[in-house]
Design an enzyme around this catalytic site. Structure first.
Site, short mmCIF file in Angstrom:
data_model
loop_
_atom_site.label_atom_id
_atom_site.label_comp_id
_atom_site.label_asym_id
_atom_site.label_seq_id
_atom_site.Cartn_x
_atom_site.Cartn_y
_atom_site.Cartn_z
CG ASP A 154 -4.72 -23.91 7.72
OD1 ASP A 154 -4.06 -23.02 7.14
OD2 ASP A 154 -4.04 -24.87 8.09
CG ASN A 178 9.38 -10.91 9.99
OD1 ASN A 178 10.23 -10.54 9.34
ND2 ASN A 178 9.00 -12.04 10.73
N GLY A 227 3.06 -17.53 13.90
CA GLY A 227 1.61 -17.26 13.39
C GLY A 227 1.45 -17.66 12.04
CB VAL A 228 -0.91 -16.51 9.25
CG1 VAL A 228 -0.43 -15.09 8.86
CG2 VAL A 228 -1.55 -17.33 8.12
CG ASP A 229 5.91 -15.18 8.26
OD1 ASP A 229 6.15 -15.73 7.11
OD2 ASP A 229 6.45 -14.39 8.59
CB SER A 271 -1.87 -6.04 12.06
OG SER A 271 -0.75 -5.57 11.41
CB THR A 272 -5.74 -9.31 14.20
OG1 THR A 272 -5.61 -10.62 13.49
CG2 THR A 272 -6.40 -8.27 13.44
N1 AR6 Z 1 -4.54 -19.36 8.54
C1 AR6 Z 1 -5.36 -18.29 8.87
N2 AR6 Z 1 -5.09 -17.26 9.62
C2 AR6 Z 1 -4.20 -17.82 10.69
C3 AR6 Z 1 -3.35 -18.89 10.53
C4 AR6 Z 1 -3.70 -19.60 9.45
N3 AR6 Z 1 -2.98 -20.87 9.27
N4 AR6 Z 1 -2.47 -18.93 11.85
C5 AR6 Z 1 -2.74 -17.89 12.23
N5 AR6 Z 1 -3.52 -17.12 11.71
P1 AR6 Z 1 -0.19 -13.35 13.20
P2 AR6 Z 1 0.79 -10.40 12.60
C6 AR6 Z 1 -4.20 -15.67 12.00
O1 AR6 Z 1 0.42 -13.27 14.41
O2 AR6 Z 1 -0.34 -10.10 13.80
C7 AR6 Z 1 4.92 -13.53 12.36
O3 AR6 Z 1 5.88 -13.86 13.48
C8 AR6 Z 1 -4.11 -15.12 13.49
O4 AR6 Z 1 -5.11 -15.81 14.28
O5 AR6 Z 1 0.23 -14.56 12.14
O6 AR6 Z 1 0.64 -9.57 11.59
C9 AR6 Z 1 5.42 -12.51 11.43
O7 AR6 Z 1 6.53 -12.95 11.15
C10 AR6 Z 1 -4.30 -13.68 13.42
O8 AR6 Z 1 -5.80 -13.43 13.34
O9 AR6 Z 1 0.58 -12.02 12.30
C11 AR6 Z 1 5.57 -11.32 11.98
O10 AR6 Z 1 6.76 -11.06 12.70
C12 AR6 Z 1 -3.85 -13.50 11.91
O11 AR6 Z 1 -3.62 -14.60 11.45
C13 AR6 Z 1 4.43 -11.29 12.82
O12 AR6 Z 1 3.80 -12.57 13.28
C14 AR6 Z 1 -2.67 -12.71 12.12
O13 AR6 Z 1 -1.85 -13.18 13.06
C15 AR6 Z 1 2.88 -10.84 12.24
O14 AR6 Z 1 2.18 -10.50 13.17
#
Ligand code: AR6
Length: 184
Positions: free
Chosen positions: A16, A30, A38-40, A127-128
């Site tokens: 994490d 974003n 997500g991670v954000d 982005s994934t």
């Molecule tokens: N630690 C590490 N990786 C993580 C965690 C964590 N705690 N939580 C999720 N991931 P995403 P995006 C991974 O969707 O695709 C947001 O709403 C997850 O499994 O967080 O760039 C923003 O505000 C995936 O592999 O980001 C934007 O609107 C990776 O982080 C949008 O999502 C990225 O997934 C960005 O989408």
């Protein structure tokens, strides 16, 4: 799995990112910089309001963050010192400059780290998740940019971590690092 290029340790772990004790963790944000899922969402929840306050200041100055760019804030209550927020591309089939934009995310994060003389950084798999970028192609871009950074050999970073949330991404990054290792 870790490799060392020119004294720069590059590793992939499953963890994490909010628990990383590094100079900076990268947020897959974003353009609004106002948080999301997500991670954000995880970073803002764990880091507390100080991160959003810095993001508001950046919005006042430059009105958010365009895709492919990066900005730096405090990490609030997180164990990391800073958060580098970058905005990955939304996957739209691959002919909307997505690979270039994703490459620029990694490049701009590394540039900001150098500007702030940081020695360690942790990247999520930008982005994934919600943005739908295919994981194998994203892993290839991430590792190639970081490998090039290490090979160039004049940056401040000594430790670069790819913090994968899921096993699929970890396996892909390990594969990419194996390939990088055999090309050293
Ligand atoms: N630690 C590490 N990786 C993580 C965690 C964590 N705690 N939580 C999720 N991931 P995403 P995006 C991974 O969707 O695709 C947001 O709403 C997850 O499994 O967080 O760039 C923003 O505000 C995936 O592999 O980001 C934007 O609107 C990776 O982080 C949008 O999502 C990225 O997934 C960005 O989408």
């Amino acid at each position: 799995m870790k490799i060392v290029i020119n004294g720069v340790t590059i590793e992939a772990v499953q963890a994490d990112i909010t628990r990383e004790q590094v100079d900076a963790i990268v947020n897959a944000a974003n353009s609004s910089l106002l948080g999301g899922g997500g991670v954000d969402g995880a970073i803002h929840r764990a880091g507390g309001p100080a991160i959003l306050e810095d993001c508001y200041r950046i919005r006042e100055r430059q009105g958010g963050c365009p895709t492919g760019e990066a900005v730096i804030t405090t990490a609030g209550n997180l164990p990391a010192r800073h958060v580098i927020h970058t905005v990955g591309p939304v996957w739209n089939g691959g002919d909307q400059l997505e690979p270039d934009l994703l490459r620029h995310c990694y490049i701009h994060c590394l540039q900001l780290a150098d500007e702030h003389k940081l020695t360690s950084i942790s990247f999520p798999n930008i982005s994934t998740g919600i943005y739908g970028y295919p994981k194998p192609e994203a892993a290839e871009i991430a590792v190639s940019v970081v490998q090039q950074y290490a090979e160039t050999g004049n940056g401040s970073l000594e430790q670069i971590r790819f913090v994968c949330f899921d096993g699929d991404n970890l396996a892909l990054y390990e594969q990419q690092l194996e390939q990088a290792k055999s090309s050293i």
